[in-house]
Design an enzyme around this catalytic site. Structure first.
Site, PDB file in Angstrom:
ATOM      1  N   ARG A 108      44.107  41.549  42.245  1.00 24.17           N
ATOM      2  CA  ARG A 108      44.861  40.409  41.700  1.00 24.17           C
ATOM      3  C   ARG A 108      45.484  40.814  40.380  1.00 24.17           C
ATOM      4  O   ARG A 108      44.799  41.344  39.503  1.00 24.17           O
ATOM      5  CB  ARG A 108      43.927  39.230  41.416  1.00 24.17           C
ATOM      6  CG  ARG A 108      43.259  38.659  42.581  1.00 24.17           C
ATOM      7  CD  ARG A 108      42.735  37.263  42.290  1.00 24.17           C
ATOM      8  NE  ARG A 108      41.954  37.094  41.077  1.00 24.17           N
ATOM      9  CZ  ARG A 108      41.449  35.958  40.681  1.00 24.17           C
ATOM     10  NH1 ARG A 108      41.670  34.849  41.377  1.00 24.17           N
ATOM     11  NH2 ARG A 108      40.736  35.856  39.587  1.00 24.17           N
ATOM     12  N   THR A 112      49.021  36.732  36.710  1.00 24.99           N
ATOM     13  CA  THR A 112      49.539  35.752  37.675  1.00 24.99           C
ATOM     14  C   THR A 112      48.569  35.431  38.817  1.00 24.99           C
ATOM     15  O   THR A 112      48.791  34.478  39.556  1.00 24.99           O
ATOM     16  CB  THR A 112      50.832  36.283  38.315  1.00 24.99           C
ATOM     17  OG1 THR A 112      50.501  37.499  39.020  1.00 24.99           O
ATOM     18  CG2 THR A 112      51.885  36.593  37.264  1.00 24.99           C
ATOM     19  N   ASP A 204      33.094  38.483  38.061  1.00 26.56           N
ATOM     20  CA  ASP A 204      33.956  39.460  38.739  1.00 26.56           C
ATOM     21  C   ASP A 204      33.084  40.328  39.649  1.00 26.56           C
ATOM     22  O   ASP A 204      32.315  41.171  39.183  1.00 26.56           O
ATOM     23  CB  ASP A 204      34.678  40.322  37.695  1.00 26.56           C
ATOM     24  CG  ASP A 204      35.748  41.199  38.341  1.00 26.56           C
ATOM     25  OD1 ASP A 204      35.409  41.947  39.288  1.00 26.56           O
ATOM     26  OD2 ASP A 204      36.917  41.121  37.929  1.00 26.56           O
ATOM     27  N   ASP A 207      33.499  44.254  39.383  1.00 24.50           N
ATOM     28  CA  ASP A 207      32.906  44.796  38.159  1.00 24.50           C
ATOM     29  C   ASP A 207      31.382  44.786  38.228  1.00 24.50           C
ATOM     30  O   ASP A 207      30.720  45.721  37.775  1.00 24.50           O
ATOM     31  CB  ASP A 207      33.365  43.975  36.942  1.00 24.50           C
ATOM     32  CG  ASP A 207      34.771  44.349  36.499  1.00 24.50           C
ATOM     33  OD1 ASP A 207      35.246  45.438  36.888  1.00 24.50           O
ATOM     34  OD2 ASP A 207      35.392  43.547  35.777  1.00 24.50           O
TER      35      ASP A 207
HETATM   36  C1  PRP Z   1      38.691  39.950  43.684  1.00 21.52           C
HETATM   37  C2  PRP Z   1      37.963  39.687  44.985  1.00 21.52           C
HETATM   38  C3  PRP Z   1      39.076  39.318  45.922  1.00 21.52           C
HETATM   39  C4  PRP Z   1      40.037  38.599  45.025  1.00 21.52           C
HETATM   40  C5  PRP Z   1      39.894  37.114  45.255  1.00 21.52           C
HETATM   41  O1  PRP Z   1      39.256  41.210  43.666  1.00 21.52           O
HETATM   42  O2  PRP Z   1      37.175  40.780  45.414  1.00 21.52           O
HETATM   43  O3  PRP Z   1      39.680  40.434  46.535  1.00 21.52           O
HETATM   44  O4  PRP Z   1      39.676  38.919  43.671  1.00 21.52           O
HETATM   45  O5  PRP Z   1      40.822  36.410  44.522  1.00 21.52           O
HETATM   46  P1  PRP Z   1      42.012  35.584  45.201  1.00 21.52           P
HETATM   47  O6  PRP Z   1      41.396  34.792  46.316  1.00 21.52           O
HETATM   48  O7  PRP Z   1      42.503  34.724  44.089  1.00 21.52           O
HETATM   49  O8  PRP Z   1      43.038  36.551  45.692  1.00 21.52           O
HETATM   50  P2  PRP Z   1      39.987  41.777  42.351  1.00 21.52           P
HETATM   51  O9  PRP Z   1      41.399  41.354  42.309  1.00 21.52           O
HETATM   52  O10 PRP Z   1      39.158  41.415  41.150  1.00 21.52           O
HETATM   53  O11 PRP Z   1      39.994  43.328  42.600  1.00 21.52           O
HETATM   54  P3  PRP Z   1      38.838  44.401  42.387  1.00 21.52           P
HETATM   55  O12 PRP Z   1      37.797  44.136  43.439  1.00 21.52           O
HETATM   56  O13 PRP Z   1      39.524  45.696  42.592  1.00 21.52           O
HETATM   57  O14 PRP Z   1      38.273  44.234  41.003  1.00 21.52           O
HETATM   58  N1  URA Z   2      37.553  37.509  41.945  1.00 25.93           N
HETATM   59  C1  URA Z   2      36.272  37.639  41.512  1.00 25.93           C
HETATM   60  O1  URA Z   2      35.695  38.750  41.541  1.00 25.93           O
HETATM   61  N2  URA Z   2      35.650  36.540  41.050  1.00 25.93           N
HETATM   62  C2  URA Z   2      36.252  35.331  41.004  1.00 25.93           C
HETATM   63  O2  URA Z   2      35.609  34.359  40.575  1.00 25.93           O
HETATM   64  C3  URA Z   2      37.570  35.222  41.451  1.00 25.93           C
HETATM   65  C4  URA Z   2      38.205  36.334  41.925  1.00 25.93           C
END
Ligand code: PRP
Ligand code: URA
Length: 213
Positions: A108, A112, A204, A207
């Protein structure tokens, strides 16, 4: 099973799942335990999520007699959304080692919250069997919708999603755009905050699984 108002949502709120999810949600839970819990919860959810898998009869010989058993008849593909989906995939593979894994890189945009796709590697015959989209978090639904769109373009018709925590906004968006994709979740949370994080959520997920913050 807790009642919910979404026809596409299946809440898997078994006591063992909720017990482990509560420990995972706790901000004091460190990465090694968090990662283990995410895998374990996925494994527990798998019993229900894999219930639909098609079977074919298989005649075998036990040490005692010939009998008719059953084997899964189509190739199953797990598609974790990187990164956090990897944490659940380990738990699912422990139960179904024959499953193939297609990786889909989507993150994400921090400003945005719109999905940015950066990687894709799928089995060439992915459309020949059931596909399970794997991501612990369904927040705005942007990432899940983008992933579902990509899998549809590859010809996948037998799709479902497994997550740990879903927000109403994400479930509604999936219902609007991909109403035929069932979503299995351990919890339906209250809302998103001003940064599009799930409340109460678990922070997160990527993370926390990989210890990057
Ligand atoms: C997180 C999660 C989803 C997404 C959900 O990933 O693992 O893929 O956010 O959010 P959404 O429903 O609003 O799209 P992130 O973007 O944090 O990526 P990462 O796992 O690489 O940290
Ligand atoms: N992605 C995450 O990892 N946590 C949230 O709460 C939303 C998006």
């Amino acid at each position: 099973m807790t009642a919910n108002r979404y026809p596409n949502l299946r809440l898997l709120d078994h006591p063992l799942i909720l017990h482990k999810l509560t420990i995972a949600r706790d901000a004091r839970t460190k990465s090694p335990e968090f990662r283990r819990l995410i895998g374990e919860i996925a494994g527990l959810m798998a019993f229900e999520t894999f219930r639909h898998l098609p079977l074919e009869p298989r005649r075998i010989e036990t040490p005692v007699a010939v009998t008719e058993g059953a084997r899964i008849s189509q190739p199953v593909t797990l598609v974790p959304i990187l990164r956090a989906g990897i944490g659940m995939t380990e738990g699912l593979l422990a139960l179904l080692p024959e499953a193939r894994v297609g990786h889909l890189g989507i993150y994400r945009d921090e400003e945005t919250a719109t999905p940015v796709r950066y990687y894709s590697k799928m089995p060439v015959d992915i459309a020949d069997g059931p596909v399970l989209l794997v991501d612990p978090m369904l927040a705005t639904g942007g990432s899940a919708c983008a992933a579902a769109e990509e899998l549809r373009q590859l010809g996948c018709t037998n799709l479902r999603m497994i997550c740990l925590v879903a927000a109403p906004q994400g479930v509604e968006r999936m219902l609007e755009i991909h109403p035929d994709i069932p979503i299995h979740t351990a919890a339906l949370d209250e809302r998103l905050d001003e940064n599009n994080y799930i409340v109460p959520g678990l922070g997160d997920a990527g993370d926390r699984i990989f210890g990057t913050r």
